[in-house]
Motif scaffolding. Structure first.
Motif, mmCIF file in Angstrom:
data_model
loop_
_atom_site.group_PDB
_atom_site.id
_atom_site.type_symbol
_atom_site.label_atom_id
_atom_site.label_comp_id
_atom_site.label_asym_id
_atom_site.label_seq_id
_atom_site.Cartn_x
_atom_site.Cartn_y
_atom_site.Cartn_z
ATOM 1 N N ILE A 225 0.868 -1.185 0.000
ATOM 2 C CA ILE A 225 0.000 0.000 0.000
ATOM 3 C C ILE A 225 0.904 1.234 0.000
ATOM 4 N N ASP A 226 0.709 2.074 -0.992
ATOM 5 C CA ASP A 226 1.571 3.241 -1.179
ATOM 6 C C ASP A 226 0.807 4.513 -0.777
ATOM 7 N N VAL A 227 1.233 5.114 0.328
ATOM 8 C CA VAL A 227 0.535 6.321 0.806
ATOM 9 C C VAL A 227 1.199 7.593 0.245
ATOM 10 N N GLY A 228 2.428 7.465 -0.187
ATOM 11 C CA GLY A 228 3.215 8.637 -0.611
ATOM 12 C C GLY A 228 2.597 9.427 -1.754
ATOM 13 N N ILE A 229 2.786 10.729 -1.688
ATOM 14 C CA ILE A 229 2.433 11.596 -2.822
ATOM 15 C C ILE A 229 3.655 12.472 -3.068
ATOM 16 N N ASN A 230 4.344 12.202 -4.155
ATOM 17 C CA ASN A 230 5.585 12.930 -4.460
ATOM 18 C C ASN A 230 5.590 13.311 -5.935
ATOM 19 N N VAL A 231 6.601 14.093 -6.293
ATOM 20 C CA VAL A 231 6.798 14.435 -7.703
ATOM 21 C C VAL A 231 8.144 13.834 -8.098
ATOM 22 N N ASP A 232 8.180 13.075 -9.198
ATOM 23 C CA ASP A 232 9.455 12.444 -9.590
ATOM 24 C C ASP A 232 10.354 13.439 -10.333
ATOM 25 N N ASN A 233 11.533 12.965 -10.790
ATOM 26 C CA ASN A 233 12.492 13.923 -11.360
ATOM 27 C C ASN A 233 12.095 14.474 -12.738
ATOM 28 N N VAL A 234 11.003 13.941 -13.313
ATOM 29 C CA VAL A 234 10.512 14.561 -14.556
ATOM 30 C C VAL A 234 9.188 15.302 -14.334
ATOM 31 N N GLY A 235 8.856 15.487 -13.054
ATOM 32 C CA GLY A 235 7.689 16.307 -12.722
ATOM 33 C C GLY A 235 6.368 15.565 -12.660
ATOM 34 N N ASN A 236 6.406 14.221 -12.717
ATOM 35 C CA ASN A 236 5.140 13.467 -12.617
ATOM 36 C C ASN A 236 4.846 13.082 -11.168
ATOM 37 N N LEU A 237 3.543 12.990 -10.872
ATOM 38 C CA LEU A 237 3.120 12.561 -9.538
ATOM 39 C C LEU A 237 3.476 11.083 -9.349
ATOM 40 N N CYS A 238 4.071 10.762 -8.205
ATOM 41 C CA CYS A 238 4.378 9.345 -7.953
ATOM 42 C C CYS A 238 4.323 9.069 -6.456
ATOM 43 N N GLY A 239 4.343 7.790 -6.119
ATOM 44 C CA GLY A 239 4.264 7.403 -4.720
ATOM 45 C C GLY A 239 5.635 7.168 -4.113
ATOM 46 N N ASP A 240 5.633 6.490 -2.954
ATOM 47 C CA ASP A 240 6.890 6.104 -2.298
ATOM 48 C C ASP A 240 7.372 4.763 -2.845
ATOM 49 N N VAL A 241 6.546 4.162 -3.713
ATOM 50 C CA VAL A 241 6.857 2.838 -4.251
ATOM 51 C C VAL A 241 7.257 2.952 -5.718
ATOM 52 N N ASP A 242 8.274 2.183 -6.096
ATOM 53 C CA ASP A 242 8.652 2.120 -7.508
ATOM 54 C C ASP A 242 7.721 1.091 -8.159
ATOM 55 N N PHE A 243 6.579 1.582 -8.584
ATOM 56 C CA PHE A 243 5.479 0.723 -9.059
ATOM 57 C C PHE A 243 5.939 -0.238 -10.155
ATOM 58 N N ASP A 244 6.633 0.290 -11.170
ATOM 59 C CA ASP A 244 7.036 -0.563 -12.307
ATOM 60 C C ASP A 244 8.003 -1.654 -11.874
ATOM 61 N N ASP A 245 8.851 -1.334 -10.890
ATOM 62 C CA ASP A 245 9.844 -2.312 -10.438
ATOM 63 C C ASP A 245 9.213 -3.473 -9.665
ATOM 64 N N ILE A 246 8.152 -3.179 -8.919
ATOM 65 C CA ILE A 246 7.585 -4.227 -8.049
ATOM 66 C C ILE A 246 6.349 -4.923 -8.606
ATOM 67 N N LYS A 247 5.752 -4.314 -9.640
ATOM 68 C CA LYS A 247 4.409 -4.782 -10.047
ATOM 69 C C LYS A 247 4.363 -6.260 -10.434
ATOM 70 N N GLU A 248 5.465 -6.819 -10.899
ATOM 71 C CA GLU A 248 5.444 -8.228 -11.323
ATOM 72 C C GLU A 248 5.519 -9.196 -10.134
ATOM 73 N N ILE A 249 6.055 -8.744 -9.007
ATOM 74 C CA ILE A 249 6.227 -9.705 -7.910
ATOM 75 C C ILE A 249 5.222 -9.564 -6.767
ATOM 76 N N VAL A 250 4.543 -8.424 -6.685
ATOM 77 C CA VAL A 250 3.567 -8.270 -5.593
ATOM 78 C C VAL A 250 2.271 -8.985 -5.957
ATOM 79 N N SER A 251 1.443 -9.271 -4.917
ATOM 80 C CA SER A 251 0.149 -9.857 -5.270
ATOM 81 C C SER A 251 -0.877 -8.743 -5.458
ATOM 82 N N ALA A 252 -0.659 -7.599 -4.792
ATOM 83 C CA ALA A 252 -1.570 -6.469 -4.969
ATOM 84 C C ALA A 252 -0.824 -5.185 -4.595
ATOM 85 N N VAL A 253 -1.190 -4.090 -5.251
ATOM 86 C CA VAL A 253 -0.537 -2.802 -4.957
ATOM 87 C C VAL A 253 -1.485 -1.654 -5.303
#
Ligand code: NAP
Length: 278
Positions: A225-253
């Motif tokens: 569960i990602d509560v973070g609200i941040n802006v990444d280095n290209v100015g897009n809204l993102c969480g505290d989780v690297d979604f693309d990196d983990i999405k294949e191994i988690v069961s839910a996000v």
């Protein structure tokens, strides 16, 4: 599975709309006052979302905008008027407040019966005691609502919360404990964080660090569960989780945007209805 917040917010909204109708039939018109000092962009963005949601729910919401240089005494006078106004059922004060206003003093002034975001020590104590007559804070409650909506079992589960702020981490840990989870609270001084998170069934991150949690922190099948609200280095809204990196191994996000943040302001109105009924 991607745990979208919108479906959760929509379901809660339908319930709230019914409750508003019932209150209206009894001559009660729920009303929220948002107290904002200055024009902080993230406050304004939250405010826009809350006002839009209020309109959808048939709830009155007003903003009391105060100047950035307002003194603490003047702030207390304004708060006192809203505290005493019988047409107002709930108050949300945007934090952090400017330096000249001490939040530790203000939190004692807000009427606990109108404290829909759990700022008053009175409601914090109820949360600690597991006394459900108080108000639980919006973001932690949004996390619980999402987990419940997607039938994610908490009882006996190993839940690791990263972050120990009074806005998210600490109250969320208490709510999880009240749901019979086994809770571990981590923070910036925690040693061997990866070893701790790898043992978890559920990892909840609220640290305010863009894309911090990657697959090195979790094992296969973990719920994140990602509560973070941040802006990444290209100015897009993102969480505290690297979604693309983990999405294949988690069961839910949960996604960001569209996850926890999508539910938070609906909880505010759920709490407002509770205040109103009381
Ligand atoms: P905060 O007050 O800055 O607290 C951050 C917490 O994270 C602190 O307890 C800190 O530890 C811990 N931390 C920081 N870096 C860490 C690291 N590298 N490893 C482990 N722990 C670390 O922030 P907050 O108000 O709780 O907000 C956290 C995030 O949630 C932010 O991104 C915020 O924007 C977001 N948020 C979202 C919503 C929503 O509706 N979705 C609502 C509120 C906040 P120490 O205590 O040791 O310093």
């Amino acid at each position: 599975m991607i745990l979208y917040g919108k479906v959760v917010a929509d379901k809660l909204s339908d319930e709230i709309i019914e409750e508003v109708k019932e209150l209206n039939q009894n001559g009660v018109y729920p009303k929220l006052v948002i107290i904002r000092v200055g024009k902080n962009e993230s406050d304004l963005s939250y405010e826009r979302g809350a006002l839009k949601r209020a309109e959808k729910l048939g709830i009155k919401a007003e903003v009391l905008e105060l100047p950035n240089d307002i003194s603490q005494d003047e702030f207390i006078n304004c708060l006192d008027k809203v505290n005493k106004d019988s047409s107002v059922h709930g108050i949300l004060i945007f934090r952090p407040l400017p330096k000249q206003i001490d939040e530790n003093i203000i939190k004692n002034y807000i009427n606990p019966k109108k404290d829909v975001d759990c700022m008053s020590p009175h409601n914090v104590a109820k949360l600690m005691e597991g006394d459900k007559t108080g108000f639980s804070p919006c973001t932690p409650s949004a996390v619980i609502e999402i987990l419940k909506h997607y039938n994610i079992e908490l009882k006996g589960k190993n839940v690791v919360v990263i972050g120990r702020s009074m806005v998210v981490g600490k109250p969320l840990s208490m709510l999880l404990l009240n749901e019979d989870a086994t809770v571990t609270i981590c923070h910036s001084k925690t040693q061997d964080l990866k070893e701790i998170t790898k043992r978890a069934d559920i990892v909840i991150v609220a640290i305010g660090r863009a894309k911090y949690l990657n697959k090195e922190y979790i094992r296969e099948g973990t719920i994140v569960i990602d509560v973070g609200i941040n802006v990444d280095n290209v100015g897009n809204l993102c969480g505290d989780v690297d979604f693309d990196d983990i999405k294949e191994i988690v069961s839910a996000v949960t996604p960001v945007p569209g996850g926890v943040g999508a539910v938070t302001n609906t909880i505010l109105f759920k709490n407002l209805i509770k205040a109103c009924k009381k």
